[in-house]
Design a protein around this motif. Structure first.
Motif, PDB file in Angstrom:
ATOM      1  N   ARG A  14       0.828  -1.211   0.000  1.00 39.54           N
ATOM      2  CA  ARG A  14       0.000   0.000   0.000  1.00 39.54           C
ATOM      3  C   ARG A  14       0.861   1.259   0.000  1.00 39.54           C
ATOM      4  O   ARG A  14       0.557   2.233  -0.685  1.00 39.54           O
ATOM      5  N   ARG A  16       3.785   1.572  -1.257  1.00 43.42           N
ATOM      6  CA  ARG A  16       4.591   1.701  -2.479  1.00 43.42           C
ATOM      7  C   ARG A  16       3.812   1.337  -3.744  1.00 43.42           C
ATOM      8  O   ARG A  16       4.395   0.993  -4.764  1.00 43.42           O
ATOM      9  N   ILE A  17       2.493   1.430  -3.689  1.00 41.23           N
ATOM     10  CA  ILE A  17       1.688   1.058  -4.850  1.00 41.23           C
ATOM     11  C   ILE A  17       2.017   1.929  -6.069  1.00 41.23           C
ATOM     12  O   ILE A  17       1.938   1.462  -7.221  1.00 41.23           O
ATOM     13  N   ASP A  18       2.433   3.167  -5.858  1.00 43.24           N
ATOM     14  CA  ASP A  18       2.739   4.028  -6.998  1.00 43.24           C
ATOM     15  C   ASP A  18       3.968   3.544  -7.765  1.00 43.24           C
ATOM     16  O   ASP A  18       3.996   3.596  -9.000  1.00 43.24           O
ATOM     17  N   ILE A  19       5.002   3.067  -7.058  1.00 41.36           N
ATOM     18  CA  ILE A  19       6.176   2.579  -7.797  1.00 41.36           C
ATOM     19  C   ILE A  19       5.900   1.188  -8.379  1.00 41.36           C
ATOM     20  O   ILE A  19       6.491   0.822  -9.398  1.00 41.36           O
ATOM     21  N   ALA A  21       2.990   0.457  -9.696  1.00 42.10           N
ATOM     22  CA  ALA A  21       2.303   0.835 -10.923  1.00 42.10           C
ATOM     23  C   ALA A  21       3.299   1.334 -11.974  1.00 42.10           C
ATOM     24  O   ALA A  21       3.172   1.014 -13.163  1.00 42.10           O
ATOM     25  N   LYS A  22       4.286   2.092 -11.546  1.00 42.54           N
ATOM     26  CA  LYS A  22       5.322   2.582 -12.466  1.00 42.54           C
ATOM     27  C   LYS A  22       6.042   1.417 -13.133  1.00 42.54           C
ATOM     28  O   LYS A  22       6.243   1.404 -14.355  1.00 42.54           O
ATOM     29  N   LYS A  25       3.642  -0.565 -15.598  1.00 41.61           N
ATOM     30  CA  LYS A  25       3.392   0.138 -16.862  1.00 41.61           C
ATOM     31  C   LYS A  25       4.584   0.045 -17.806  1.00 41.61           C
ATOM     32  O   LYS A  25       4.413  -0.008 -19.027  1.00 41.61           O
ATOM     33  N   ARG A  48      -6.641  -1.085  -7.759  1.00 42.16           N
ATOM     34  CA  ARG A  48      -5.535  -0.469  -8.504  1.00 42.16           C
ATOM     35  C   ARG A  48      -4.919  -1.485  -9.464  1.00 42.16           C
ATOM     36  O   ARG A  48      -4.620  -1.168 -10.619  1.00 42.16           O
ATOM     37  N   TRP A 256      14.143   4.883  -7.003  1.00 39.21           N
ATOM     38  CA  TRP A 256      12.847   5.517  -7.220  1.00 39.21           C
ATOM     39  C   TRP A 256      12.351   6.188  -5.940  1.00 39.21           C
ATOM     40  O   TRP A 256      12.892   5.975  -4.847  1.00 39.21           O
ATOM     41  N   ASP A 257      11.298   6.958  -6.053  1.00 37.12           N
ATOM     42  CA  ASP A 257      10.738   7.667  -4.907  1.00 37.12           C
ATOM     43  C   ASP A 257      10.222   6.682  -3.863  1.00 37.12           C
ATOM     44  O   ASP A 257       9.447   5.773  -4.178  1.00 37.12           O
TER      45      ASP A 257
END
Length: 271
Positions: A14, A16-19, A21-22, A25, A48, A256-257
């Motif tokens: 939860r 780190r879901i953005d990385i 997704a990165k 993709k 997501r 990464w962030d």
């Protein structure tokens, strides 16, 4: 058919879901195996993943600790969860693929999160290390985990052991550090040999080359000194050994962030 699988200890899905997704993709693996999801199944970010095209999910989670998940673009035939060391911590989930995924022959995928083992490499003084050694012994003894003959099996995960000299930044300095002690490496390699598994990284990368998938958070800049360890593995059965067409460690993900201390490891097979 091309089949790609990625393993990644995400250290809270939860958070780190953005990385995640990165990565998805950019890489678009058919299957993503996560460890240390650190959430109960009901809190897993299913919506997501479905928006990203991963509609098939097998979960074995728990609140705040451990947890494994398999998210897939391909449908499963079945799922399974095994427990080890008489503990209910969530460290294994497996799925099988077959006709629903348009595979001509069945394929079984295991996702593992082996205990880290704490800091003291003495089972008499450290129950966490004792647990880790017992877990590795049970991996070897668990015959359903081991492919035979024409079985097409893949085993991935954060196995928390760097088994070979060049799987760590300094073999000599880490011989008494948990994850590279002789007793751990011997037990992991014994489980690998008993199951007739093939370690894709070391099948494709010479033993003389350094290979890492993890860098400690304790270093202010992980690139300085490059003090890594190879803790994340992809193994295949003999029937799949010659089917591997590509292997990649996404090393830049460590920068990464808000990164995990592990990076994604991906294999591509022709199945």
């Amino acid at each position: 058919m091309r089949f790609s699988v990625t393993t990644w200890n995400i250290n809270s899905v939860r958070l780190r879901i953005d990385i995640v997704a990165k990565f998805i993709k950019a890489a678009r693996p058919d299957v993503l195996c996560l460890q240390e999801t650190k959430c109960i199944d009901d809190a897993f970010p299913l919506k997501r993943f479905k928006r990203l095209g991963y509609e098939h999910v097998a979960l074995n989670g728990q609140k705040g600790y451990h947890g494994v998940a398999i998210v897939s673009r391909l449908p499963f035939e079945s799922t399974d969860i095994r427990t080890f060391c008489d503990k209910l911590d969530s460290r294994h989930v497996s799925v099988s693929f077959g006709e629903k995924a348009q595979l001509a022959k069945p394929l079984v995928l295991h996702n593992f999160y082996v205990p880290a083992g704490g800091d003291i490499p003495d089972p008499a003084l450290n129950p966490k290390f004792e647990h880790k050694l017992q877990f590795l012994d049970e991996m070897k003894a668990c015959e359903p985990l081991h492919p035979r003959g024409d079985d097409r099996h893949i085993l991935v995960g954060d196995l928390n052991v760097a088994p070979h000299e060049n799987d760590v930044w300094s073999h000599k300095q880490l011989l008494k550090v948990v994850s590279h002690t002789p007793v751990e490496t011997e037990k992991l390699l014994a489980a690998q040999a008993h199951g007739e598994w093939f370690d894709i990284a070391r099948e494709r990368i010479p033993m003389s080359e350094k290979v890492y998938t993890w860098w400690s958070y304790r270093a202010a800049d992980w690139t300085v000194g490059d003090r890594g360890r190879r803790l994340d593995h992809i193994w295949v059965s003999r029937a799949l050994k010659d089917s591997v067409s590509d292997f990649k460690i996404t090393r830049d993900a460590r920068s990464w962030d808000r990164p995990s201390d592990h990076v994604p490891v991906t294999a591509v097979l022709e199945v």
